[in-house]
Design a protein around this motif. Structure first.
Motif, PDB file in Angstrom:
ATOM      1  N   VAL A   1       0.838  -1.202   0.000  1.00 57.17           N
ATOM      2  CA  VAL A   1       0.000   0.000   0.000  1.00 57.17           C
ATOM      3  C   VAL A   1       0.873   1.252   0.000  1.00 57.17           C
ATOM      4  N   ALA A   2       1.965   1.259   0.723  1.00 59.57           N
ATOM      5  CA  ALA A   2       2.869   2.410   0.728  1.00 59.57           C
ATOM      6  C   ALA A   2       3.467   2.625  -0.661  1.00 59.57           C
ATOM      7  N   LYS A   3       3.882   1.542  -1.287  1.00 56.33           N
ATOM      8  CA  LYS A   3       4.437   1.621  -2.646  1.00 56.33           C
ATOM      9  C   LYS A   3       3.383   2.162  -3.612  1.00 56.33           C
TER      10      LYS A   3
ATOM     11  N   ALA B   1      -3.916  10.486  -3.606  1.00 57.68           N
ATOM     12  CA  ALA B   1      -4.595   9.192  -3.478  1.00 57.68           C
ATOM     13  C   ALA B   1      -5.928   9.358  -2.748  1.00 57.68           C
ATOM     14  N   ALA B   2      -5.927  10.156  -1.695  1.00 56.88           N
ATOM     15  CA  ALA B   2      -7.167  10.385  -0.942  1.00 56.88           C
ATOM     16  C   ALA B   2      -8.246  10.986  -1.832  1.00 56.88           C
ATOM     17  N   LYS B   3      -7.856  11.942  -2.640  1.00 54.93           N
ATOM     18  CA  LYS B   3      -8.822  12.578  -3.540  1.00 54.93           C
ATOM     19  C   LYS B   3      -9.362  11.567  -4.544  1.00 54.93           C
ATOM     20  N   LEU B   4      -8.486  10.777  -5.132  1.00 51.95           N
ATOM     21  CA  LEU B   4      -8.892   9.790  -6.133  1.00 51.95           C
ATOM     22  C   LEU B   4      -9.730   8.661  -5.540  1.00 51.95           C
ATOM     23  N   LEU B   5      -9.530   8.391  -4.258  1.00 47.78           N
ATOM     24  CA  LEU B   5     -10.257   7.310  -3.592  1.00 47.78           C
ATOM     25  C   LEU B   5     -11.441   7.826  -2.771  1.00 47.78           C
ATOM     26  N   SER B   6     -11.707   9.117  -2.878  1.00 48.34           N
ATOM     27  CA  SER B   6     -12.824   9.750  -2.155  1.00 48.34           C
ATOM     28  C   SER B   6     -12.753   9.515  -0.650  1.00 48.34           C
TER      29      SER B   6
ATOM     30  N   ALA C   1      -9.938  -3.827   2.177  1.00 44.82           N
ATOM     31  CA  ALA C   1     -10.185  -4.673   1.010  1.00 44.82           C
ATOM     32  C   ALA C   1     -11.018  -3.983  -0.063  1.00 44.82           C
ATOM     33  N   LYS C   2     -11.988  -3.171   0.334  1.00 44.41           N
ATOM     34  CA  LYS C   2     -12.861  -2.547  -0.665  1.00 44.41           C
ATOM     35  C   LYS C   2     -12.123  -1.561  -1.566  1.00 44.41           C
ATOM     36  N   TYR C   3     -10.952  -1.081  -1.144  1.00 38.92           N
ATOM     37  CA  TYR C   3     -10.177  -0.131  -1.947  1.00 38.92           C
ATOM     38  C   TYR C   3      -9.118  -0.798  -2.822  1.00 38.92           C
ATOM     39  N   ILE C   4      -8.820  -2.040  -2.566  1.00 40.55           N
ATOM     40  CA  ILE C   4      -7.702  -2.712  -3.234  1.00 40.55           C
ATOM     41  C   ILE C   4      -7.807  -2.717  -4.763  1.00 40.55           C
ATOM     42  N   PRO C   5      -8.935  -3.095  -5.351  1.00 38.37           N
ATOM     43  CA  PRO C   5      -8.989  -3.087  -6.826  1.00 38.37           C
ATOM     44  C   PRO C   5      -8.728  -1.698  -7.421  1.00 38.37           C
ATOM     45  N   ARG C   6      -9.292  -0.673  -6.800  1.00 34.71           N
ATOM     46  CA  ARG C   6      -9.116   0.698  -7.320  1.00 34.71           C
ATOM     47  C   ARG C   6      -7.673   1.168  -7.153  1.00 34.71           C
ATOM     48  N   ILE C   7      -7.055   0.849  -6.029  1.00 32.59           N
ATOM     49  CA  ILE C   7      -5.653   1.239  -5.818  1.00 32.59           C
ATOM     50  C   ILE C   7      -4.771   0.601  -6.880  1.00 32.59           C
ATOM     51  N   SER C   8      -4.972  -0.679  -7.132  1.00 33.70           N
ATOM     52  CA  SER C   8      -4.197  -1.361  -8.159  1.00 33.70           C
ATOM     53  C   SER C   8      -4.413  -0.704  -9.522  1.00 33.70           C
ATOM     54  N   GLU C   9      -5.649  -0.382  -9.816  1.00 27.93           N
ATOM     55  CA  GLU C   9      -5.980   0.285 -11.079  1.00 27.93           C
ATOM     56  C   GLU C   9      -5.261   1.631 -11.198  1.00 27.93           C
TER      57      GLU C   9
ATOM     58  N   VAL D   1       1.320  -2.176  -8.904  1.00 24.81           N
ATOM     59  CA  VAL D   1       1.069  -2.873  -7.647  1.00 24.81           C
ATOM     60  C   VAL D   1      -0.222  -3.651  -7.877  1.00 24.81           C
ATOM     61  N   SER D   2      -0.114  -4.959  -7.874  1.00 28.02           N
ATOM     62  CA  SER D   2      -1.264  -5.802  -8.209  1.00 28.02           C
ATOM     63  C   SER D   2      -2.197  -5.987  -7.011  1.00 28.02           C
ATOM     64  N   VAL D   3      -3.380  -6.465  -7.306  1.00 31.90           N
ATOM     65  CA  VAL D   3      -4.335  -6.815  -6.252  1.00 31.90           C
ATOM     66  C   VAL D   3      -3.696  -7.844  -5.317  1.00 31.90           C
ATOM     67  N   ASN D   4      -3.001  -8.799  -5.886  1.00 29.04           N
ATOM     68  CA  ASN D   4      -2.341  -9.828  -5.065  1.00 29.04           C
ATOM     69  C   ASN D   4      -1.281  -9.234  -4.150  1.00 29.04           C
ATOM     70  N   ASP D   5      -0.544  -8.234  -4.648  1.00 26.01           N
ATOM     71  CA  ASP D   5       0.456  -7.562  -3.805  1.00 26.01           C
ATOM     72  C   ASP D   5      -0.231  -6.902  -2.609  1.00 26.01           C
ATOM     73  N   LEU D   6      -1.332  -6.214  -2.882  1.00 25.68           N
ATOM     74  CA  LEU D   6      -2.054  -5.515  -1.820  1.00 25.68           C
ATOM     75  C   LEU D   6      -2.693  -6.494  -0.842  1.00 25.68           C
ATOM     76  N   LEU D   7      -3.187  -7.612  -1.348  1.00 24.60           N
ATOM     77  CA  LEU D   7      -3.752  -8.637  -0.462  1.00 24.60           C
ATOM     78  C   LEU D   7      -2.667  -9.285   0.399  1.00 24.60           C
ATOM     79  N   ALA D   8      -1.462  -9.356  -0.110  1.00 25.92           N
ATOM     80  CA  ALA D   8      -0.355  -9.927   0.658  1.00 25.92           C
ATOM     81  C   ALA D   8      -0.091  -9.116   1.930  1.00 25.92           C
ATOM     82  N   ASP D   9      -0.357  -7.799   1.890  1.00 30.23           N
ATOM     83  CA  ASP D   9      -0.235  -6.988   3.107  1.00 30.23           C
ATOM     84  C   ASP D   9      -1.165  -7.518   4.196  1.00 30.23           C
ATOM     85  N   HIS D  10      -2.350  -7.950   3.805  1.00 34.35           N
ATOM     86  CA  HIS D  10      -3.308  -8.508   4.775  1.00 34.35           C
ATOM     87  C   HIS D  10      -2.773  -9.809   5.370  1.00 34.35           C
TER      88      HIS D  10
END
Length: 72
Positions: A4-6, A17-22, A40-48, A54-63
């Protein structure tokens, strides 16, 4: 560095990022500095927003990392 930091760095920082993610910048700060993961609800949009750098899988790995630390 957490995924997520990356991702936030690639997006252009916490404020952008805050603006883009509302959401608010301080929420992004907590994701990076306190939780080391995005909800989790932000992960697909962050990857996009990173164009897949940074893939969805990368972000899920943080969890998964966080859950292992909680179990230890």
């Amino acid at each position: 560095m957490s995924a997520v930091a990356k991702a936030i760095e690639i997006i252009g920082g916490q404020t952008k990022a805050a603006k883009l993610l509302s959401t608010k910048q301080n929420i992004i700060w907590y994701w990076i500095n306190r939780h080391c993961q995005a909800p989790a609800k932000y992960i697909p949009r962050i990857s996009e927003l990173t164009n897949g750098e940074v893939s969805v899988n990368d972000l899920l790995a943080d969890h998964q990392k966080s859950n292992k630390e909680d179990a230890a």
